[in-house]
Design a protein around this motif. Structure first.
Motif, short mmCIF file in Angstrom:
data_model
loop_
_atom_site.label_atom_id
_atom_site.label_comp_id
_atom_site.label_asym_id
_atom_site.label_seq_id
_atom_site.Cartn_x
_atom_site.Cartn_y
_atom_site.Cartn_z
N THR A 67 0.83 -1.21 0.00
CA THR A 67 0.00 0.00 0.00
C THR A 67 0.87 1.25 0.00
O THR A 67 0.55 2.22 -0.70
CB THR A 67 -0.94 0.00 1.22
OG1 THR A 67 -1.75 -1.17 1.17
CG2 THR A 67 -1.83 1.23 1.23
N GLU A 70 2.06 1.67 -3.52
CA GLU A 70 0.97 2.08 -4.40
C GLU A 70 0.65 3.56 -4.21
O GLU A 70 0.42 4.28 -5.19
CB GLU A 70 -0.27 1.22 -4.16
CG GLU A 70 -0.13 -0.20 -4.68
CD GLU A 70 -1.26 -1.11 -4.24
OE1 GLU A 70 -2.05 -0.73 -3.35
OE2 GLU A 70 -1.34 -2.22 -4.81
N LYS A 71 0.63 4.04 -2.96
CA LYS A 71 0.38 5.46 -2.71
C LYS A 71 1.47 6.32 -3.33
O LYS A 71 1.19 7.37 -3.91
CB LYS A 71 0.31 5.72 -1.20
CG LYS A 71 -0.95 5.22 -0.54
CD LYS A 71 -0.90 5.49 0.96
CE LYS A 71 -2.10 4.94 1.66
NZ LYS A 71 -2.03 5.14 3.13
N ALA A 73 3.32 5.53 -5.92
CA ALA A 73 3.17 5.47 -7.38
C ALA A 73 2.07 6.42 -7.85
O ALA A 73 2.24 7.11 -8.88
CB ALA A 73 2.86 4.04 -7.82
N ILE A 74 0.98 6.51 -7.11
CA ILE A 74 -0.11 7.43 -7.47
C ILE A 74 0.37 8.87 -7.38
O ILE A 74 0.09 9.70 -8.25
CB ILE A 74 -1.34 7.19 -6.56
CG1 ILE A 74 -1.98 5.85 -6.90
CG2 ILE A 74 -2.35 8.34 -6.68
CD1 ILE A 74 -3.02 5.39 -5.89
N ARG A 75 1.12 9.18 -6.33
CA ARG A 75 1.65 10.54 -6.15
C ARG A 75 2.61 10.89 -7.29
O ARG A 75 2.55 11.99 -7.85
CB ARG A 75 2.36 10.63 -4.81
CG ARG A 75 2.95 11.98 -4.54
CD ARG A 75 3.57 12.03 -3.17
NE ARG A 75 4.46 13.17 -3.09
CZ ARG A 75 5.48 13.24 -2.28
NH1 ARG A 75 5.74 12.26 -1.46
NH2 ARG A 75 6.25 14.30 -2.27
N ASP A 77 2.72 9.58 -10.28
CA ASP A 77 1.93 9.70 -11.51
C ASP A 77 1.28 11.07 -11.62
O ASP A 77 1.31 11.71 -12.67
CB ASP A 77 0.87 8.60 -11.57
CG ASP A 77 0.09 8.62 -12.88
OD1 ASP A 77 0.74 8.56 -13.94
OD2 ASP A 77 -1.15 8.69 -12.81
N GLY A 78 0.72 11.56 -10.52
CA GLY A 78 0.10 12.89 -10.51
C GLY A 78 1.12 13.99 -10.77
O GLY A 78 0.85 14.94 -11.53
N GLU A 79 2.30 13.86 -10.16
CA GLU A 79 3.34 14.87 -10.37
C GLU A 79 3.84 14.85 -11.82
O GLU A 79 4.10 15.91 -12.41
CB GLU A 79 4.49 14.65 -9.39
CG GLU A 79 4.11 15.00 -7.97
CD GLU A 79 5.21 14.70 -6.96
OE1 GLU A 79 6.31 14.29 -7.36
OE2 GLU A 79 4.96 14.91 -5.76
N ARG A 81 2.09 14.00 -14.47
CA ARG A 81 1.03 14.63 -15.29
C ARG A 81 1.14 16.15 -15.23
O ARG A 81 1.02 16.84 -16.24
CB ARG A 81 -0.35 14.19 -14.84
CG ARG A 81 -0.66 12.78 -15.22
CD ARG A 81 -2.04 12.38 -14.72
NE ARG A 81 -2.23 10.96 -14.92
CZ ARG A 81 -3.38 10.44 -15.24
NH1 ARG A 81 -4.44 11.20 -15.39
NH2 ARG A 81 -3.48 9.14 -15.39
#
Length: 103
Positions: A67, A70-71, A73-75, A77-79, A81
């Protein structure tokens, strides 16, 4: 297998049996199982308990769970973008005046 190798193998096996990932995605360490494994390898109970406690603390403070990753990786990915949009705006701000000057 020598006695030392058997002893180390016993400790590693105990460690592997004492660790498992819980459904709540935190690391759970079965200290009692680890202590029992150390005792069966010849470590006295007081030392085994100290080792188990130290390992439990170290794992809780330093081991990343699925987890956690995964958190992150999401962060990331947002950066990424955001960086892509910022780069696109910089390119557009640079290219549009050049094209305007050519026309």
């Amino acid at each position: 297998m020598s006695a030392a190798e058997a002893f180390l193998s016993s400790i590693v096996d105990g460690l592997c049996q004492g660790i498992y990932a819980a459904a709540v995605s935190e690391i759970v360490f079965d200290k009692l199982s680890f202590v029992d494994r150390l005792k069966s390898g010849g470590i006295d109970e007081d030392q085994a308990r100290v080792h188990a406690e130290a390992l439990d603390i170290a794992m809780r403070e330093t081991v990343a769970t699925k987890t956690d990753i995964e958190k992150l990786a999401i962060r990331i990915d947002g950066e990424l973008r955001l960086i892509k949009w910022m780069l696109a705006l910089v390119i557009a701000a640079t290219v549009i005046p050049l094209i305007r000057d050519l026309l």
